[in-house]
Design a protein around this motif. Sequence first.
Motif, PDB file in Angstrom:
ATOM      1  N   ILE A 222       0.832  -1.208   0.000  1.00 44.09           N
ATOM      2  CA  ILE A 222       0.000   0.000   0.000  1.00 44.09           C
ATOM      3  C   ILE A 222       0.866   1.256   0.000  1.00 44.09           C
ATOM      4  N   ARG A 223       1.913   1.244   0.792  1.00 42.73           N
ATOM      5  CA  ARG A 223       2.744   2.446   0.935  1.00 42.73           C
ATOM      6  C   ARG A 223       3.626   2.686  -0.279  1.00 42.73           C
ATOM      7  N   GLU A 224       4.191   1.614  -0.827  1.00 41.83           N
ATOM      8  CA  GLU A 224       5.205   1.765  -1.868  1.00 41.83           C
ATOM      9  C   GLU A 224       4.770   1.243  -3.237  1.00 41.83           C
ATOM     10  N   ASN A 225       3.499   0.863  -3.346  1.00 43.08           N
ATOM     11  CA  ASN A 225       2.975   0.334  -4.599  1.00 43.08           C
ATOM     12  C   ASN A 225       3.774  -0.883  -5.091  1.00 43.08           C
ATOM     13  N   LYS A 226       4.176  -1.731  -4.152  1.00 40.83           N
ATOM     14  CA  LYS A 226       4.874  -2.966  -4.489  1.00 40.83           C
ATOM     15  C   LYS A 226       3.857  -4.074  -4.718  1.00 40.83           C
ATOM     16  N   LYS A 227       4.275  -5.131  -5.423  1.00 41.87           N
ATOM     17  CA  LYS A 227       3.365  -6.257  -5.607  1.00 41.87           C
ATOM     18  C   LYS A 227       3.074  -6.897  -4.252  1.00 41.87           C
ATOM     19  N   LEU A 228       1.917  -7.485  -4.150  1.00 44.52           N
ATOM     20  CA  LEU A 228       1.487  -8.071  -2.882  1.00 44.52           C
ATOM     21  C   LEU A 228       2.389  -9.248  -2.480  1.00 44.52           C
TER      22      LEU A 228
ATOM     23  N   GLU B 160      -3.745   4.562   6.852  1.00 43.95           N
ATOM     24  CA  GLU B 160      -4.815   5.451   6.404  1.00 43.95           C
ATOM     25  C   GLU B 160      -4.352   6.911   6.377  1.00 43.95           C
ATOM     26  N   MET B 161      -3.551   7.303   7.361  1.00 45.57           N
ATOM     27  CA  MET B 161      -3.048   8.675   7.389  1.00 45.57           C
ATOM     28  C   MET B 161      -2.067   8.914   6.244  1.00 45.57           C
ATOM     29  N   GLU B 162      -1.331   7.871   5.865  1.00 45.31           N
ATOM     30  CA  GLU B 162      -0.325   8.012   4.817  1.00 45.31           C
ATOM     31  C   GLU B 162      -0.945   8.109   3.418  1.00 45.31           C
TER      32      GLU B 162
END
Length: 248
Positions: free
Chosen positions: A61-67, A89-91
């Motif tokens: 979620i934070r770095e748009n990396k694959k799951l 959520e804040m990020e």
Amino acid sequence: MKTISIMNHKGGTGKTTSSINIGAGLAKKGLKVLLLDIDSQANLTEGLGKGDPELSVYDSIRENKKLPILHVSENLDLVPSSIDLLGAEMEIVSKIGREQILNKLLKPVRPDYDYIIIDCPPSVGLLTVNAMVASDVILIPLLGEYFAYKGVDRLLGIVQEVRESLNEKLEIGGVFITQINPNRILTKTIVEKLTEDLQDKVFETKIRINVALAEAQLQGQTIFDYAPESYGAKDYEMLVDEILNRLN
């Protein structure tokens, strides 16, 4: 292929226990299942013996990396969570398309699975909205206690809002009642009241109180591996059958 979010704005409703064992029940039928833990408490992750993962859904979620996908057992995989998700959520609140983040992360892996089961946090925040946007169906566990249905109307209303503005294919698959004590006289009254209020949204299958369900999670196992002859295993097997009948 269907994506199912199991959600309730209240804690202690059997949401994580149900996510684990519905997923495991589907896998037991030969269906490929991915469990996705987006609760910062990471109870689902720990309940499958995968605590303290090197990478979690938070990193994606934070770095748009694959799951990061971990293998649990035959036909059953897991995207783990961690306490780091607490600040997610804040990020992401200021990101463009913030409600679509989870949906985009799931897109590449969807062809590999028959079902994706998302265990949501006990709140209706941005992560839960992400889950609804990424899902086809919402399932809601409710405690077999009086007033357990309070607030459900509001929850159903939020689902409708998401359907109208962000995900037109989203459906409410139904409500199932957990932690039923069949020996209590009050139980029948509670079930009747819930059914009267929610009508055909209530599943026929009820999940009885069964200590084996809690013990299984402490051992990092599904109920089908830990105590396959228990009431818990029988109830969740019946619930999985009813889910498949309703969805199909």
